[in-house]
Design an enzyme around this catalytic site. Structure first.
Site, PDB file in Angstrom:
ATOM      1  N   ASP A 345     -28.121 -34.643  -0.981  1.00  0.00           N
ATOM      2  CA  ASP A 345     -28.861 -35.159  -1.706  1.00  0.00           C
ATOM      3  C   ASP A 345     -30.187 -35.077  -2.106  1.00  0.00           C
ATOM      4  OD1 ASP A 345     -29.426 -36.785  -4.613  1.00  0.00           O
ATOM      5  OD2 ASP A 345     -26.930 -36.509  -4.929  1.00  0.00           O
ATOM      6  N   HIS A 379     -32.138 -31.629  -3.108  1.00  0.00           N
ATOM      7  CA  HIS A 379     -31.987 -31.973  -3.781  1.00  0.00           C
ATOM      8  C   HIS A 379     -33.946 -31.828  -4.911  1.00  0.00           C
ATOM      9  CE1 HIS A 379     -28.591 -33.218  -5.788  1.00  0.00           C
ATOM     10  NE2 HIS A 379     -28.038 -31.832  -5.008  1.00  0.00           N
TER      11      HIS A 379
END
Length: 530
Positions: A345, A379
């Site tokens: 993430d 991300h």
């Protein structure tokens, strides 16, 4: 000049790591010379430098100078530079270079090592023996002039608790390995996840006790070395979620369609997952040099804390949902530099609570510094989406988030309230830059007004306009810059500057796009495309 309040350091017994805010107005290719006691320790293009080979408990005079590009020399230790250049003058070790900062810094005292494999602990690094009790005893015994020492080996353990004025040192080849067994992370502790205070499972390493109205209750902790701190990753996460789903079965059934406001069905039971390192109500925490791997959710999470510094670390959480790397949450004066991310993430996610609780607690995250960091995938750097307590004074420089899904993303939902302002990014590369609302994790009672996103700048950046999704192993074109405010008068995105930006990627020729909606006073200066 560099203001002295913007120069900080981490002192070891035989080394000092100095780091500083990048001076305004200096070019991306600036070179610095670091001198100790009048002798050159080395040069660097980075805004941090480690001087090694020092004597314990000794004060040194340190100078940071600006040097011409033609006088660059390789980084080297203070001792090597002193021996090689003693008595020399000229460009290397010269006295006529502009001094940016000058200060006196001291090394720490040498510490006694508490070897966990020796008496009275007898921990085993065979990767099979459970060492929770032995390691916890070593932690409990550790005094301010001592350090818990893990030699090479894999030390299997459950949750451990650290206390003020202690150090954990992991030798190269040492692995502090958390299990994938849910019960090994009991008891539950007060924590916060996705902006909501709750009872979460204990993390692998736990520092401080959560109290949003209280003072810091854990101080002066060092976690360092060349080893690895790892947990149960995806397997542990899935087991926690399954257990919590069963426990909350009636509540989840009562929610009915309200569950759709969450990111996905696992969101609510997933909020109790342990982090790798949980830092609550702490001050003056250093995490240095280690690899941080496979927390069941976020890896390093600091809540209501101050002065947490992370440097020279590598983060791994490729296959973990919510596998963020480093998350300051309603925390202040936190710094990360010289780190590499391989995360499932966000590399970094800056947070300050979620509506309505975050609006009520009203503890902003501010004075955050992120520099010399890069990602292999994940991300990128995010602010939000939980930002109801506000986020301000964030400085990001010399980072590369090109190989990421989102690049640099500032996000919320219309229900969040709060604000993000005074974010300044310079001398960075990114897949894209986004200010926008997101549609996930939108449960909770809305704030009376939307968030305010304003007064940010992006300068001297390379933006590829191409994102990398590691989950599907694909690269795809995207808006290089997406700027979207909120659809209520007075809550448009406003006062944003982009200056000296190059968009595109060498060897790929396509139409580049910048998307704007619900914006005011957006300035573009010297924008180019490859």
């Amino acid at each position: 000049m560099i203001h002295l309040e913007n120069v900080k350091h981490i002192a070891g017994s035989d080394s000092i790591t100095i780091y500083w805010d990048k001076p305004e107005g200096l070019s991306a290719g600036m070179q610095y010379q670091v001198s100790v006691d009048g002798k050159t320790a080395g040069t660097t293009a980075k805004t941090h430098f480690t001087v090694t080979g020092l004597a314990p408990d000794t004060e040194y005079s340190v100078e940071i100078k600006r040097i011409p590009m033609q006088d660059i020399i390789p980084d080297q230790s203070y001792i090597a530079a002193r021996n090689q250049n003693s008595g020399q003058s000229g460009a290397f070790g010269s006295d006529d270079l502009p001094v940016l900062a000058k200060m006196c810094l001291a090394t720490g005292k040498a510490k006694e090592r508490l070897d966990v494999t020796g008496a009275p602990y007898y921990a085993s690094g065979d990767g099979k023996t459970m060492n929770t009790a032995a390691l916890q005893k070593a932690f409990d015994d550790c005094k301010a002039d001592q350090a818990v020492y893990l030699p090479p080996g894999t030390f299997l353990t459950g949750a451990l608790r650290m206390h003020s004025d202690m150090e954990l040192y992991l030798e190269e080849g040492a692995v502090l390995q958390g299990t994938d067994v849910v019960e090994d992370y009991l008891p539950r502790i007060q924590s916060r996840f996705e902006g909501i205070e709750n009872e979460s499972y204990s993390s692998l390493l736990n520092l401080g006790e959560l109290d949003h109205g209280g003072d810091y209750n854990c101080r002066n902790v060092v976690i360092r070395g060349k080893g690895t701190i790892a947990s149960g990753g995806r397997v542990l996460a899935e087991r926690v979620i399954a257990s919590e789903r069963e426990r909350l079965a009636d509540y989840l059934a009562e929610l009915g369609d309200k569950i759709k406001e969450c990111e996905k069905p696992e969101t609510i039971p997933g909020r109790v997952r342990p982090r790798l390192i949980n830092i609550s109500n702490c001050q003056n925490i250093v995490i240095s040099g280690v690899s941080l791997k496979n927390g069941a959710s976020w890896n390093v999470h600091m809540i209501y804390s101050d002065a947490v510094v992370t440097n020279g670390c590598t983060f791994y959480s490729e296959d973990v949902w919510n596998g963020d790397g480093w998350d300051p949450d309603s925390s202040t004066n936190c710094t990360i530099f010289g780190c590499r991310f391989y995360t499932g993430d966000d590399s970094v996610a800056i947070k300050s609570g979620k509506n309505p609780e975050g609006n009520i607690i009203d503890r902003p995250t501010k004075h955050i510094r992120i520099f010399d960091c890069s990602c292999a995938f994940g991300h990128g750097i995010a602010i939000g989406s939980e930002m109801s307590g506000g986020v301000e004074d964030v400085r990001i420089w010399d980072c590369d988030m090109s190989d990421s899904l989102c690049g640099i993303e500032i996000k919320g939902t219309k229900k969040r309230g709060g604000y993000v302002r005074d974010v300044h990014v310079r001398d960075c590369a990114a897949a894209r830059v986004m200010f926008h609302a997101v549609g996930y994790n939108d449960d909770g009672i809305g704030a009376p007004v939307p968030p305010v996103f304003e007064s940010c700048s992006f300068e001297n950046m390379s933006i590829t306009g191409e994102y990398f999704d590691k989950h599907t192993d694909t690269r795809a074109e995207c808006d290089a810059i997406e700027l979207v405010g909120f659809d209520e008068p007075g809550y448009e995105l406003k006062n944003i500057l982009f200056r000296d930006i190059v968009i595109g990627k060498a060897g790929r020729s396509r139409k580049q796009t910048i998307a704007l909606q619900l914006c005011q006073n957006i300035t573009f200066e010297r924008i180019g495309c490859i």
